[in-house]
Enzyme design. Structure first.
Site, PDB file in Angstrom:
ATOM      1  N   GLY A 102       0.790  -1.232   0.000  1.00 55.19           N
ATOM      2  CA  GLY A 102       0.000   0.000   0.000  1.00 55.19           C
ATOM      3  C   GLY A 102       0.813   1.267   0.000  1.00 55.19           C
ATOM      4  O   GLY A 102       0.418   2.257   0.628  1.00 55.19           O
ATOM      5  N   ASN A 104       1.213   3.465  -2.407  1.00 53.04           N
ATOM      6  CA  ASN A 104       0.416   4.550  -2.977  1.00 53.04           C
ATOM      7  C   ASN A 104      -0.656   5.018  -1.999  1.00 53.04           C
ATOM      8  O   ASN A 104      -0.936   6.218  -1.892  1.00 53.04           O
ATOM      9  CB  ASN A 104      -0.232   4.103  -4.291  1.00 53.04           C
ATOM     10  CG  ASN A 104       0.691   4.281  -5.481  1.00 53.04           C
ATOM     11  OD1 ASN A 104       1.179   5.364  -5.748  1.00 53.04           O
ATOM     12  ND2 ASN A 104       0.950   3.188  -6.190  1.00 53.04           N
ATOM     13  N   LYS A 181      -7.726  -7.835  -7.422  1.00 48.89           N
ATOM     14  CA  LYS A 181      -8.969  -8.499  -7.796  1.00 48.89           C
ATOM     15  C   LYS A 181      -9.724  -7.656  -8.824  1.00 48.89           C
ATOM     16  O   LYS A 181      -9.673  -6.431  -8.784  1.00 48.89           O
ATOM     17  CB  LYS A 181      -9.861  -8.710  -6.566  1.00 48.89           C
ATOM     18  CG  LYS A 181      -9.298  -9.691  -5.528  1.00 48.89           C
ATOM     19  CD  LYS A 181      -9.447 -11.117  -6.015  1.00 48.89           C
ATOM     20  CE  LYS A 181      -9.070 -12.105  -4.925  1.00 48.89           C
ATOM     21  NZ  LYS A 181      -9.233 -13.502  -5.382  1.00 48.89           N
ATOM     22  N   LEU A 182     -10.444  -8.328  -9.722  1.00 50.98           N
ATOM     23  CA  LEU A 182     -11.298  -7.619 -10.665  1.00 50.98           C
ATOM     24  C   LEU A 182     -12.487  -7.033  -9.917  1.00 50.98           C
ATOM     25  O   LEU A 182     -13.132  -7.710  -9.120  1.00 50.98           O
ATOM     26  CB  LEU A 182     -11.794  -8.574 -11.754  1.00 50.98           C
ATOM     27  CG  LEU A 182     -12.654  -7.957 -12.864  1.00 50.98           C
ATOM     28  CD1 LEU A 182     -11.830  -6.970 -13.681  1.00 50.98           C
ATOM     29  CD2 LEU A 182     -13.236  -9.049 -13.763  1.00 50.98           C
ATOM     30  N   ILE A 183     -12.760  -5.757 -10.151  1.00 53.68           N
ATOM     31  CA  ILE A 183     -13.870  -5.102  -9.473  1.00 53.68           C
ATOM     32  C   ILE A 183     -15.188  -5.603 -10.067  1.00 53.68           C
ATOM     33  O   ILE A 183     -15.380  -5.567 -11.288  1.00 53.68           O
ATOM     34  CB  ILE A 183     -13.776  -3.565  -9.629  1.00 53.68           C
ATOM     35  CG1 ILE A 183     -12.486  -3.062  -8.992  1.00 53.68           C
ATOM     36  CG2 ILE A 183     -14.973  -2.880  -8.986  1.00 53.68           C
ATOM     37  CD1 ILE A 183     -12.354  -3.351  -7.509  1.00 53.68           C
ATOM     38  N   ASN A 197      -7.945   3.531 -10.910  1.00 48.82           N
ATOM     39  CA  ASN A 197      -6.911   2.519 -10.705  1.00 48.82           C
ATOM     40  C   ASN A 197      -5.589   3.063 -11.228  1.00 48.82           C
ATOM     41  O   ASN A 197      -5.555   3.878 -12.159  1.00 48.82           O
ATOM     42  CB  ASN A 197      -7.263   1.231 -11.451  1.00 48.82           C
ATOM     43  CG  ASN A 197      -6.202   0.154 -11.250  1.00 48.82           C
ATOM     44  OD1 ASN A 197      -5.784  -0.105 -10.121  1.00 48.82           O
ATOM     45  ND2 ASN A 197      -5.759  -0.465 -12.330  1.00 48.82           N
ATOM     46  N   HIS A 199      -1.862   1.777 -12.812  1.00 51.37           N
ATOM     47  CA  HIS A 199      -1.205   0.631 -13.438  1.00 51.37           C
ATOM     48  C   HIS A 199       0.222   1.039 -13.787  1.00 51.37           C
ATOM     49  O   HIS A 199       0.450   2.173 -14.244  1.00 51.37           O
ATOM     50  CB  HIS A 199      -1.974   0.217 -14.695  1.00 51.37           C
ATOM     51  CG  HIS A 199      -1.416  -0.999 -15.357  1.00 51.37           C
ATOM     52  ND1 HIS A 199      -1.636  -2.280 -14.880  1.00 51.37           N
ATOM     53  CD2 HIS A 199      -0.630  -1.134 -16.470  1.00 51.37           C
ATOM     54  CE1 HIS A 199      -1.028  -3.151 -15.663  1.00 51.37           C
ATOM     55  NE2 HIS A 199      -0.406  -2.489 -16.626  1.00 51.37           N
ATOM     56  N   ASP A 240      -7.957  -2.961 -16.768  1.00 47.73           N
ATOM     57  CA  ASP A 240      -7.100  -1.935 -17.381  1.00 47.73           C
ATOM     58  C   ASP A 240      -7.622  -1.387 -18.708  1.00 47.73           C
ATOM     59  O   ASP A 240      -6.837  -0.966 -19.555  1.00 47.73           O
ATOM     60  CB  ASP A 240      -5.685  -2.503 -17.610  1.00 47.73           C
ATOM     61  CG  ASP A 240      -5.041  -3.018 -16.334  1.00 47.73           C
ATOM     62  OD1 ASP A 240      -5.312  -2.439 -15.269  1.00 47.73           O
ATOM     63  OD2 ASP A 240      -4.278  -4.010 -16.406  1.00 47.73           O
ATOM     64  N   GLU A 269       4.641   7.014  -9.652  1.00 46.61           N
ATOM     65  CA  GLU A 269       3.287   6.650  -9.226  1.00 46.61           C
ATOM     66  C   GLU A 269       2.872   7.444  -8.005  1.00 46.61           C
ATOM     67  O   GLU A 269       1.750   7.983  -7.940  1.00 46.61           O
ATOM     68  CB  GLU A 269       3.216   5.154  -8.892  1.00 46.61           C
ATOM     69  CG  GLU A 269       3.183   4.225 -10.071  1.00 46.61           C
ATOM     70  CD  GLU A 269       2.971   2.784  -9.638  1.00 46.61           C
ATOM     71  OE1 GLU A 269       2.280   2.559  -8.612  1.00 46.61           O
ATOM     72  OE2 GLU A 269       3.488   1.882 -10.306  1.00 46.61           O
TER      73      GLU A 269
END
Length: 305
Positions: A102, A104, A181-183, A197, A199, A240, A269
């Site tokens: 974590g 970011n 995880k995919l939202i 998000n 990336h 993405d 980032e």
């Protein structure tokens, strides 16, 4: 047990959120095709829309900035120097999703504490109860929600209960910061144009399922690409593929390792995500007619990036 205890205050029959902060009324007016860049008026504006349960009334001064959000134009002050003032912009409530350390998330939280982001992280969501991001949140007194409920995390919330919890906390925006995880579609639909998000590549290159962490940087180097860097995009139902909001270019050096490239990209980032979060919280994101999001400059409201 942690998530169940936390949720007990959110999934009761009470209509009031467990945690509340008094909000500040915002001057708004409905969109029209003839809207101009500024309101030149000294009248009092009172109106009611389906977004509000109360009438809001506030004086509109002579140079007011208009910003489009959720089919309503939000009016914020312009200072004498032309910079945007936060006097009429409500402080936003943020939920951050993480699966790892974590870093970011930490940068964003520190920026909210220091005042460079006009918002607060009100909850952290994770699928890894022992990850570094969750530990940092607990140390900061930020509530932690476990999601999703799985065999390994039986105390995790269901999707319905997660959305209920976020609504009770009055979350404005969801920030994915290393959440793997995919939202779910239902969450995307519950928060349209409100989930971001980050990336670690210049999307649309090197994105999609399976492209995360060091795998991204190894693929960039192997391809011979001369540039990489972070991308922040709005989240849709796939990995993405949402609308790109901001990017930062990082050169790929001739003898780079994946770890060296990752370190330089991560440094960018941390800066980029804070800048974009600040823009979102200050309501400086606008949408072109073709559906491309832009960020209005804080210093010059007529400049976009």
């Amino acid at each position: 047990m942690e998530a169940q205890t936390f949720l007990s205050g959110f999934c009761s029959n009470s209509a009031m959120p467990l945690l509340q902060k008094p909000g500040k009324s915002t001057v708004i007016r409905l969109l029209s095709s003839s809207s101009s860049s500024f309101i030149e008026s000294q009248k009092w504006v009172t109106l009611k829309t389906h977004f509000f349960s109360k009438l809001v009334s506030q004086k509109v001064g002579t140079r007011k900035r208009l910003e489009c959000r959720n089919a309503v134009e939000v009016v914020g002050d312009l200072t004498e120097s032309g910079k945007v003032s936060m006097n009429d912009v409500r402080r936003k409530k943020l939920a951050v999703f993480v699966s790892g350390g974590g870093s970011n998330f930490r940068s964003i939280h520190e920026a909210t504490v220091q005042g460079s982001v006009h918002g607060d992280v009100v909850v952290l969501v994770t699928n890894k109860p022992g990850c570094g991001g969750a530990e940092f949140a607990r140390d900061c007194g930020i509530p932690v929600i476990l999601f999703p409920k799985t065999k390994d995390v039986p105390e995790g919330l269901s999707l319905t209960n997660l959305i209920t919890s976020l609504r009770k906390l009055e979350v404005d925006f969801i920030l994915l910061a290393g959440y793997l995880k995919l939202i779910p579609d239902e969450l995307v639909q519950a928060y349209p144009r409100s989930i971001l998000n980050i990336h670690p590549s210049l999307l649309p290159a090197f994105g999609g399922k399976g492209y995360y962490g060091t795998k991204v940087h190894k693929a960039v180097i192997a391809s011979g690409a001369r540039y990489s860097g972070p991308t922040i995009h709005f989240v849709d139902e796939n990995y993405d593929t949402g609308c790109i909001l901001a990017q930062r270019v990082v050169p790929v050096l001739a003898n780079d390792t994946a770890e060296e490239l990752a370190e330089r990209v991560l440094h960018e980032e941390h800066q980029l995500y804070v800048e974009v979060t600040a823009a979102v919280c200050e309501e400086r994101v606008t949408w072109r007619e073709d559906g491309v999001p832009l960020i209005r400059s804080r210093e010059n409201p007529n400049k976009y990036s």
